[in-house]
Design a protein around this motif. Structure first.
Motif, PDB file in Angstrom:
ATOM      1  N   UNK A   1       0.815  -1.226   0.000  1.00 57.15           N
ATOM      2  CA  UNK A   1       0.000   0.000   0.000  1.00 57.15           C
ATOM      3  C   UNK A   1       0.848   1.275   0.000  1.00 57.15           C
ATOM      4  N   UNK A   2       2.020   1.242   0.609  1.00 54.89           N
ATOM      5  CA  UNK A   2       2.897   2.421   0.597  1.00 54.89           C
ATOM      6  C   UNK A   2       3.377   2.738  -0.816  1.00 54.89           C
ATOM      7  N   UNK A   3       3.597   1.707  -1.631  1.00 55.03           N
ATOM      8  CA  UNK A   3       4.006   1.929  -3.022  1.00 55.03           C
ATOM      9  C   UNK A   3       2.872   2.540  -3.830  1.00 55.03           C
ATOM     10  N   UNK A   4       1.669   2.080  -3.589  1.00 52.57           N
ATOM     11  CA  UNK A   4       0.512   2.661  -4.280  1.00 52.57           C
ATOM     12  C   UNK A   4       0.357   4.121  -3.863  1.00 52.57           C
ATOM     13  N   UNK A   5       0.575   4.421  -2.596  1.00 51.48           N
ATOM     14  CA  UNK A   5       0.499   5.811  -2.120  1.00 51.48           C
ATOM     15  C   UNK A   5       1.543   6.688  -2.814  1.00 51.48           C
ATOM     16  N   UNK A   6       2.743   6.145  -3.060  1.00 49.34           N
ATOM     17  CA  UNK A   6       3.770   6.908  -3.789  1.00 49.34           C
ATOM     18  C   UNK A   6       3.312   7.236  -5.205  1.00 49.34           C
ATOM     19  N   UNK A   7       2.711   6.276  -5.876  1.00 54.35           N
ATOM     20  CA  UNK A   7       2.214   6.515  -7.239  1.00 54.35           C
ATOM     21  C   UNK A   7       1.107   7.559  -7.209  1.00 54.35           C
ATOM     22  N   UNK A   8       0.226   7.470  -6.233  1.00 56.45           N
ATOM     23  CA  UNK A   8      -0.852   8.450  -6.128  1.00 56.45           C
ATOM     24  C   UNK A   8      -0.300   9.857  -5.879  1.00 56.45           C
ATOM     25  N   UNK A   9       0.713   9.986  -5.040  1.00 58.95           N
ATOM     26  CA  UNK A   9       1.326  11.293  -4.792  1.00 58.95           C
ATOM     27  C   UNK A   9       1.962  11.832  -6.069  1.00 58.95           C
ATOM     28  N   UNK A  10       2.650  10.964  -6.805  1.00 63.86           N
ATOM     29  CA  UNK A  10       3.241  11.338  -8.090  1.00 63.86           C
ATOM     30  C   UNK A  10       2.154  11.831  -9.044  1.00 63.86           C
ATOM     31  N   UNK A  11       1.041  11.113  -9.112  1.00 62.41           N
ATOM     32  CA  UNK A  11      -0.058  11.495  -9.997  1.00 62.41           C
ATOM     33  C   UNK A  11      -0.571  12.888  -9.659  1.00 62.41           C
ATOM     34  N   UNK A  12      -0.779  13.141  -8.395  1.00 61.91           N
ATOM     35  CA  UNK A  12      -1.302  14.451  -7.987  1.00 61.91           C
ATOM     36  C   UNK A  12      -0.310  15.574  -8.300  1.00 61.91           C
ATOM     37  N   UNK A  13       0.981  15.278  -8.190  1.00 63.57           N
ATOM     38  CA  UNK A  13       2.006  16.277  -8.497  1.00 63.57           C
ATOM     39  C   UNK A  13       1.914  16.751  -9.944  1.00 63.57           C
ATOM     40  N   UNK A  14       1.485  15.861 -10.846  1.00 65.89           N
ATOM     41  CA  UNK A  14       1.396  16.195 -12.271  1.00 65.89           C
ATOM     42  C   UNK A  14      -0.043  16.378 -12.747  1.00 65.89           C
ATOM     43  N   UNK A  15      -0.950  16.606 -11.813  1.00 68.16           N
ATOM     44  CA  UNK A  15      -2.376  16.814 -12.141  1.00 68.16           C
ATOM     45  C   UNK A  15      -2.964  15.640 -12.910  1.00 68.16           C
ATOM     46  N   UNK A  16      -2.558  14.438 -12.556  1.00 67.91           N
ATOM     47  CA  UNK A  16      -3.147  13.227 -13.121  1.00 67.91           C
ATOM     48  C   UNK A  16      -4.135  12.666 -12.100  1.00 67.91           C
ATOM     49  N   UNK A  17      -5.132  11.960 -12.576  1.00 70.86           N
ATOM     50  CA  UNK A  17      -6.153  11.383 -11.714  1.00 70.86           C
ATOM     51  C   UNK A  17      -5.961   9.885 -11.639  1.00 70.86           C
ATOM     52  N   UNK A  18      -6.077   9.337 -10.441  1.00 71.48           N
ATOM     53  CA  UNK A  18      -6.035   7.888 -10.268  1.00 71.48           C
ATOM     54  C   UNK A  18      -7.431   7.368 -10.590  1.00 71.48           C
ATOM     55  N   UNK A  19      -7.523   6.643 -11.693  1.00 71.50           N
ATOM     56  CA  UNK A  19      -8.821   6.115 -12.120  1.00 71.50           C
ATOM     57  C   UNK A  19      -9.153   4.822 -11.386  1.00 71.50           C
ATOM     58  N   UNK A  20      -8.145   3.987 -11.210  1.00 68.45           N
ATOM     59  CA  UNK A  20      -8.347   2.771 -10.435  1.00 68.45           C
ATOM     60  C   UNK A  20      -7.011   2.314  -9.876  1.00 68.45           C
ATOM     61  N   UNK A  21      -7.087   1.546  -8.816  1.00 68.82           N
ATOM     62  CA  UNK A  21      -5.890   0.984  -8.194  1.00 68.82           C
ATOM     63  C   UNK A  21      -6.220  -0.433  -7.747  1.00 68.82           C
TER      64      UNK A  21
END
Length: 77
Positions: free
Chosen positions: A7-27
């Motif tokens: 789950x910590x790795x998924x959180x890193x990807x989500x933080x990266x996405x938000x940094x570039x104004x990307x939306x997490x559609x599914x995880x």
């Protein structure tokens, strides 16, 4: 978790996405995947690539050539 993404790795990807104004559609930790959506411009910035339009007999599409970059924060774990 024995199998799947931490789950910590998924959180890193989500933080990266938000940094570039990307939306997490599914995880999915079980599938070890995160699907991101966003504008072509933001995807290019996020992954250090350039997109172009290509014409083929089957039709026109947008794609890229070369490598994608993955931010260092995502490679440290």
């Amino acid at each position: 978790m024995l199998h799947g993404a931490d789950p910590a790795d998924i959180a890193l990807v989500e933080a990266f996405a938000h940094e570039y104004d990307l939306t997490v559609r599914e995880r999915s930790a079980a599938r070890r995947s995160v699907v991101l959506i966003g504008t072509a411009e933001n995807m290019q910035k996020a992954f250090g690539t350039s997109l172009a339009h290509y014409d083929t007999p089957a039709g026109r599409y947008r794609g890229r050539t070369g490598s994608l970059t993955i931010p260092a924060i995502c490679r440290t774990r």
